[in-house]
Motif scaffolding. Sequence first.
Motif, PDB file in Angstrom:
ATOM      1  N   THR A   1       0.543  -1.284  -0.218  1.00 31.99           N
ATOM      2  CA  THR A   1      -0.219   0.004   0.057  1.00 31.99           C
ATOM      3  C   THR A   1       0.866   1.344   0.073  1.00 31.99           C
ATOM      4  O   THR A   1       2.213   1.226   0.264  1.00 31.99           O
ATOM      5  CB  THR A   1      -1.034   0.225   1.368  1.00 31.99           C
TER       6      THR A   1
ATOM      7  N   LYS B   1       7.916  -4.853  -4.250  1.00 35.54           N
ATOM      8  CA  LYS B   1       7.538  -3.642  -4.550  1.00 35.54           C
ATOM      9  C   LYS B   1       8.879  -3.109  -5.357  1.00 35.54           C
ATOM     10  O   LYS B   1       8.679  -2.194  -6.140  1.00 35.54           O
ATOM     11  CB  LYS B   1       7.327  -3.006  -3.277  1.00 35.54           C
TER      12      LYS B   1
ATOM     13  N   GLU C   1       2.125   5.876 -13.068  1.00 36.30           N
ATOM     14  CA  GLU C   1       0.555   5.859 -13.037  1.00 36.30           C
ATOM     15  C   GLU C   1      -0.098   4.857 -12.462  1.00 36.30           C
ATOM     16  O   GLU C   1      -1.315   4.805 -11.924  1.00 36.30           O
ATOM     17  CB  GLU C   1       0.275   6.269 -14.302  1.00 36.30           C
ATOM     18  N   TYR C   2       0.418   3.386 -12.742  1.00 36.05           N
ATOM     19  CA  TYR C   2      -0.381   2.224 -12.657  1.00 36.05           C
ATOM     20  C   TYR C   2       0.039   1.328 -11.663  1.00 36.05           C
ATOM     21  O   TYR C   2      -0.526   0.597 -10.976  1.00 36.05           O
ATOM     22  CB  TYR C   2      -0.570   1.715 -14.149  1.00 36.05           C
TER      23      TYR C   2
ATOM     24  N   THR D   1       0.650   2.177  -8.344  1.00 34.65           N
ATOM     25  CA  THR D   1      -0.144   1.879  -7.290  1.00 34.65           C
ATOM     26  C   THR D   1      -1.504   1.138  -7.258  1.00 34.65           C
ATOM     27  O   THR D   1      -1.740   0.376  -6.377  1.00 34.65           O
ATOM     28  CB  THR D   1      -0.591   3.380  -6.948  1.00 34.65           C
ATOM     29  N   TYR D   2      -2.130   1.082  -8.444  1.00 38.44           N
ATOM     30  CA  TYR D   2      -3.187   0.272  -8.860  1.00 38.44           C
ATOM     31  C   TYR D   2      -2.908  -1.271  -8.554  1.00 38.44           C
ATOM     32  O   TYR D   2      -3.818  -2.205  -7.995  1.00 38.44           O
ATOM     33  CB  TYR D   2      -4.243   0.836  -9.837  1.00 38.44           C
ATOM     34  N   PHE D   3      -1.830  -1.250  -9.208  1.00 39.20           N
ATOM     35  CA  PHE D   3      -1.420  -2.926  -9.305  1.00 39.20           C
ATOM     36  C   PHE D   3      -0.927  -3.489  -7.873  1.00 39.20           C
ATOM     37  O   PHE D   3      -1.590  -4.641  -7.603  1.00 39.20           O
ATOM     38  CB  PHE D   3      -0.258  -2.981  -9.998  1.00 39.20           C
TER      39      PHE D   3
ATOM     40  N   ALA E   1      -2.285  -2.116  -5.008  1.00 40.89           N
ATOM     41  CA  ALA E   1      -3.752  -2.163  -4.435  1.00 40.89           C
ATOM     42  C   ALA E   1      -4.252  -3.528  -4.565  1.00 40.89           C
ATOM     43  O   ALA E   1      -5.074  -3.955  -3.672  1.00 40.89           O
ATOM     44  CB  ALA E   1      -4.542  -1.116  -4.649  1.00 40.89           C
ATOM     45  N   ALA E   2      -4.160  -3.856  -5.904  1.00 41.94           N
ATOM     46  CA  ALA E   2      -4.916  -5.246  -6.352  1.00 41.94           C
ATOM     47  C   ALA E   2      -4.195  -6.318  -5.336  1.00 41.94           C
ATOM     48  O   ALA E   2      -4.968  -7.279  -5.017  1.00 41.94           O
ATOM     49  CB  ALA E   2      -4.783  -5.349  -7.762  1.00 41.94           C
TER      50      ALA E   2
END
Length: 199
Positions: A107, A139, A160-161, A163-165, A167-168
């Motif tokens: 996170t 990470k 850009e992406y 963080t979403y990866f 978070a998933a």
Amino acid sequence: MAQQVSEFFEDFGYIGMFIHSFIDAIIFPIPAFFTQVSLSMLDPQSGIWLATVGYIACLLGTPVGYVIGKKLGEPVLNKFLKPKWVEKATESFTRNGEAAILIGAFTPIPFKVFTILSGCFHYSIWKLIGYAAIGRAVKFYVVGVAFYLFGQASEEFVTEYLTYFMAAIAVILIGLFYFKKKLDKKKKQQPESQENFVG
């Protein structure tokens, strides 16, 4: 500020990466992620080496953050919180600490929060290092491998992406820990039910 910090450490190359990652695990507010990305942009082929340097430094800094939490965290908590709250928080972190540490590694929450809380609540330092080793490896190396394989073209994904990866992954881990907890609870209830039946 993050850009200024990363530019400062960037001038020191691998040493800057090591120092930033080390203090990031202790108390420094700006994540080492920014320095890793900046240095990887300059030389994408060094992405995996940078990830390795940052990863090792993070693991070395983890017990330092733990000691700070153990020495200074508890007095502060006892000063501002009721003893029963501290006791309850300690029990909760001890029981669910592995989930908090492993999920927290994926996170945006600064990892230093978990190293300090672990020391503050007397969580096992070896478990802390073990779960940190897993979470932080992902990470650091996702960024390193992305730059190594795709060069500067991976900047958009990382900035850009990613963080979403992450978070998933955190959501998946939350689900796994939830089902594990339910399964463990069910296993504990079965012997009790059998004892009541026999009795």
